[in-house]
Design a protein around this motif. Structure first.
Motif, PDB file in Angstrom:
ATOM      1  N   ALA A 340      75.711   0.952  55.881  1.00  0.00           N
ATOM      2  CA  ALA A 340      74.503   0.665  56.667  1.00  0.00           C
ATOM      3  C   ALA A 340      74.303   1.691  57.773  1.00  0.00           C
ATOM      4  N   GLU A 341      75.389   2.060  58.442  1.00  0.00           N
ATOM      5  CA  GLU A 341      75.296   3.008  59.551  1.00  0.00           C
ATOM      6  C   GLU A 341      74.844   4.385  59.073  1.00  0.00           C
ATOM      7  N   VAL A 379      70.748  -0.515  62.373  1.00  0.00           N
ATOM      8  CA  VAL A 379      71.720  -1.469  61.834  1.00  0.00           C
ATOM      9  C   VAL A 379      71.589  -2.814  62.543  1.00  0.00           C
TER      10      VAL A 379
END
Length: 932
Positions: A340-341, A379
């Motif tokens: 996700a990051e 995020v």
């Protein structure tokens, strides 16, 4: 002369005396028409033929055209330059290998403001490596056949390996890309596909009769894919991938932009999470910036061999498999967070870096700092329970405080006098300090002002280049609309003190307990406190938090101005009673450290050891970090730091606990090879033992609270420390978990070890085991189809204590076609270097095989520098350092592109040695007392 002063002088001298690394600026490209055909076949050494037509404009009259080319065969006779009425004659061409400058000399001058068409044919063979246009490979799990693909990595200066071009970020142009390839492959590029044909698109220069001399297949088997004309962009963002990959579409309701996630067919089932997160983050950024994403599609591709984590090519983002693919049965929660990051980071680049680009790599932080900061917001939007905005901020600040305490650090906006130095500034200063300073601006300006100014900046400089002063102007203008900053200071005045200077301040606070006031001084904090003081000073945002209003304080920001508190004390009023603590930087608004008088430290220690939750979470992080850092540099008694840390027995929040453990890890690093390591282990066992068991430990075959990221991180961190510190039962539980896995009927499909505990369990089992356990792990790595699982196994193999196995593993890291992929080679060497026995093996390997290591990494300074840092940060004796310095003299040619990293490594080693000489005895005595 101090290191920072010396470096500044050297930078200035280099900039004044040397500009030959830059293009002269006489010519500007406006459009590229790039046509290349590749034979993806090892029997032809991956040969290619290409032709580039570049529409150029003469900025001033000149009889020379200078652009970039590297590792390309260019025929002088094939180069053409056509004006509006006639063709100019090429009299000569030559290549300067130092800076890859390709000079074309003409029979007469190009006329100022006139347009021309430059045509250059080129050919060659794709070379091993991870930059430019390169070959990657994988073995299909289904067919067992080795498959090849072509990928690109043009940042920072490798587009010149793909085709002749003006390879500097300020030379933006549009692109039309046509890729020829075997019909079994699929090509993707920055823009959508327009046409596919069987016609030879290179016919104007490269006849198929010429091409067929080195190609393995007939013309009828090739197709030519042409892509839409791009928006204006820098060369480093051009990209294409030619592969046999499969893709999945993202659900169309998530974004108006068409998303596709590409991967090996065997791994495409791991693309679902990326397909969901990508469109959500992109849509959020469009709203946040109030600027639409300008392209019709966004492809994201998982590459089996990839140097970085990912690359933000416009419309075609490329990733390591670990950074894009997620499998809920094989990837840990931390792997999911990483995916996700990285996705959010790369999508933020579509605005910062792609839409608006820095003029030169000196302002790389405008790209990477913003992408790192915006990733935390992205995020936090799609996974709100993770608290990414807070957690990433802490990680970034603590990282900055460590690296930037070295005199050999560098400014955020850093002069770069040689393109070979560019890779070295892709570091924590550009990424993490840049992000930290952007977060600081949002806090002292306010989010509304910040967002409005960023919108203006992005619109004003769309498809153009900018530098940091352009951003300061937009931020100041909007700030003044809302009344401006306190003390009538401009954003530029504040931020220049943070971006053009190396380091950060240490504030020393002294309270007058009878007058409810305090005085503040500032100076640069240095890891080697014995160095001569610098004259640096900063505009520092301050909030003073008192015990009585700790939970609901929203005090306005005050400023400690640059030069205030430098030669004289600066006075502040506050509302704390004499028996109440006061705190600076409780919200970690900026990267600085604070030292208090003894009375205030004692009040803080009492508060933490009685009711630690009375001090806010981020304030606890800052206090632990500051106390241990100040004790490390002999500016605070270790008794205070260790008393402060004593409260960690009751800490249930991951951020403060991990901060305290990281601070203790610095002590562990320098005494782990001394007779005193047992005393250190005993102290930490007492500190974390109870928390380890409460968090779940390794006693069960599951994560206690697997849906909460904070809980997972807490259990993961305490388990790793508990086994290393010999908490009773920890290693035994790990060995038992590993044994049950080895006895499973199908260990590749059935692994009873909890996902987020596997790295710890694997390492303990391999370290305590024999060749049997090591070979079991190796077999699992060979069969693993999920990159995250393979990564954990790759690391576990470095934990063995068998010297001959470690030596073999290091050998694999620098040898092609072994168990270690090229992308993982540096990580393997670093990981071995950090292991208990591996340190000694790796040290000899690095010293004796530096030429082979250098060749394996194609002289890539960043990766080589990381290896040297891993080695030297473990030095604890002057003899080790002296031996290295002598070795460096004899091998300087291999370290030329890693000078900054090597200097930082030497300084870290010097810090370690100084600490041991001064503090070892007293600190160990105190650890023994606290362990009773």
């Amino acid at each position: 002369m101090g290191w920072s002063v010396l470096l500044s002088v050297l930078y200035a001298v280099q900039l004044v005396t040397s500009q030959e690394y830059l293009l002269p600026g006489d010519i500007r490209p406006t459009h590229y028409d790039v046509k290349v055909v590749y034979d993806i076949d090892p029997t032809t050494n991956f040969s290619f033929y290409g032709l580039v037509d570049i529409a150029i404009t003469a900025v001033k009259s000149t009889s020379k055209i200078v652009l970039h080319a590297q590792d390309l065969v260019i025929s002088n006779g094939g180069i053409r330059i056509i004006g509006q009425t006639d063709e100019l004659r090429v009299t000569a061409s030559k290549l300067n290998d130092t800076y890859n400058l390709f000079t074309i000399e003409l029979d007469r001058e190009l006329r100022r403001n006139q347009s021309y068409l430059l045509t250059i044919p080129f050919s060659g063979n794709l070379k091993p490596g991870l930059n430019g246009v390169y070959i990657s490979s994988y073995v299909s799990k289904e067919t067992k056949i080795k498959e090849y693909l072509i990928a690109t990595q043009f940042e920072a200066i490798y587009a010149r390996k793909g085709f002749p071009c003006f390879d500097e970020p300020m030379y933006k142009a549009t692109y039309t890309i046509t890729i020829g390839h075997h019909r079994d492959f699929t090509a993707v590029s920055n823009m959508p596909l327009v046409t596919s044909s069987n016609e030879n698109e290179l016919e104007s220069y490269w006849r198929w009769e010429q091409i067929s001399k080195t190609f393995s297949k007939s013309k009828s088997l090739f197709v030519w894919d042409s892509f839409e004309k791009s928006v204006p962009m820098s060369t480093y963002l051009v990209a294409f991938v030619v592969s046999k990959f499969s893709y999945v579409d993202s659900p169309p309701m998530l974004s108006t932009t068409k998303f596709r996630i590409w991967a090996r067919s065997d791994a495409i089932n791991q693309a679902a999470y990326a397909a969901e997160v990508g469109p959500k983050v992109l849509t959020y950024f469009e709203k946040w910036f109030n600027v639409s994403f300008p392209l019709p599609k966004q492809d994201m591709v998982a590459i089996p061999d990839f140097s970085a984590g990912a690359m933000e090519n416009w419309g075609l983002i490329t990733y390591r498999e670990t950074a894009l693919l997620y499998d809920k049965t094989q990837s840990s929660f931390l792997n999911k967070e990483r995916v996700a990051e990285v996705i959010a980071h790369e999508l933020a680049h579509q605005w910062f870096g792609n839409l608006v680009t820095m003029k030169w790599w000196s302002d790389l932080w405008l790209n990477e700092g913003f992408a790192t900061f915006m990733a935390s917001l992205g995020v936090a939007e799609v996974e709100p329970t993770w608290r990414a905005d807070r957690n990433y901020a802490v990680d970034n600040i603590l990282s900055v405080l460590t690296l930037d305490s070295l005199e050999s650090s560098h400014p955020v906006s850093v002069p770069i006098d040689d393109p070979k130095r560019i890779s070295e500034v892709f570091d924590e200063i550009s990424y993490r300090k840049g992000s930290t300073l952007i977060r600081m601006m949002t806090m002292f300006l306010g989010e509304e002002i910040f967002k409005k100014a960023l919108h203006n900046y992005l619109v004003k400089y769309s498809y153009q280049n900018a530098e940091q002063d352009d951003l300061w102007r937009e931020l100041t203008a909007v700030s003044q609309e809302y009344g401006g900053l306190a003390r009538n200071v401009s954003v530029k005045e504040v931020m220049d003190t943070w971006t053009t200077q190396t380091g950060y301040p240490l504030l020393t606070v002294s309270r007058d307990y009878s007058q409810n006031s305090l005085t503040v001084t500032q100076k640069r904090y240095l890891a080697l406190n014995s160095r001569s003081p610098t004259t640096s000073s900063w505009w520092v945002p301050l909030r003073v938090l008192c015990a009585s209003d700790a939970q609901d304080s929203n005090e306005p920001i005050e400023w400690l101005a640059a030069n205030e508190g430098v030669t004289t004390e600066h006075r502040f009023e506050h509302g704390a009673d004499p028996d109440e603590w006061v705190l600076f930087n409780a919200d970690m608004i900026a990267p600085y450290r604070v030292n208090y008088d003894k009375g205030n430290w004692e009040l803080l220690i009492a508060a933490l050891n009685s009711k630690h939750t009375s001090v806010p979470v981020l304030a606890r992080v800052q206090l632990l970090s500051d106390a241990f850092a100040l004790a490390w540099t002999n500016q605070l008694d270790y008794n205070i730091a260790l008393q402060l840390a004593n409260y960690l027995k009751r800490e249930s929040e991951y951020l403060p606990l991990s901060t305290g453990l990281k601070a203790l890890a610095k002590i562990e690093n320098v005494i782990k090879r001394t007779p005193d390591y047992g005393a250190f282990q005993k102290f930490v066992r007492k500190l974390i033992g109870e928390t380890y068991f409460k968090a779940g430990g390794l006693a069960t075959k599951k994560i206690i609270n697997g849906d909460d990221l904070n809980s997972v991180k807490l259990q993961t961190a305490t388990s790793a420390w508990a086994c290393r510190m010999k908490v009773p039962g920890c290693e035994e539980n790990a060995i038992e978990l590993f044994r049950s896995w080895m006895e499973t009927d199908n260990p590749d499909e059935n692994n009873p070890i909890p996902l987020d505990l596997r790295r710890t369990v694997y390492c303990v089992a391999v370290s305590r085991g024999s060749v049997l356990q090591w070979r079991f792990v190796l077999a699992r790595k060979q069969r693993a189809n999920v990159a995250a699982a393979r990564d954990a196994l790759l690391h576990a193999l470095t934990c063995t204590r068998e010297v001959w196995i470690l030596t073999q593993y290091l050998e694999w890291a620098i040898t092609d076609e072994t168990e270690v992929r090229r992308q993982d080679a540096a990580a393997v060497i670093v990981s071995v270097t950090h292991s208990t026995v591996g340190y000694y093996v790796a040290r000899e390997f690095i010293y004796n095989r530096i030429q082979d290591i250098y060749n394996a990494f194609n002289s890539e300074g960043r990766r080589l520098g990381g290896i040297i840092k891993a080695l030297l940060e473990q030095f604890t004796t002057q003899r080790e350092l002296d031996e290295f310095l002598k070795w460096r003299e004899n091998n300087s040619k291999y370290l030329e592109d890693a000078k900054l990293s090597v200097n930082q490594a030497i300084e870290k080693a010097t810090v370690n040695i100084a600490w041991l000489n001064k503090n070892r005895r007293s600190v160990v005595e105190r650890l023994r007392e606290l362990s009773k």
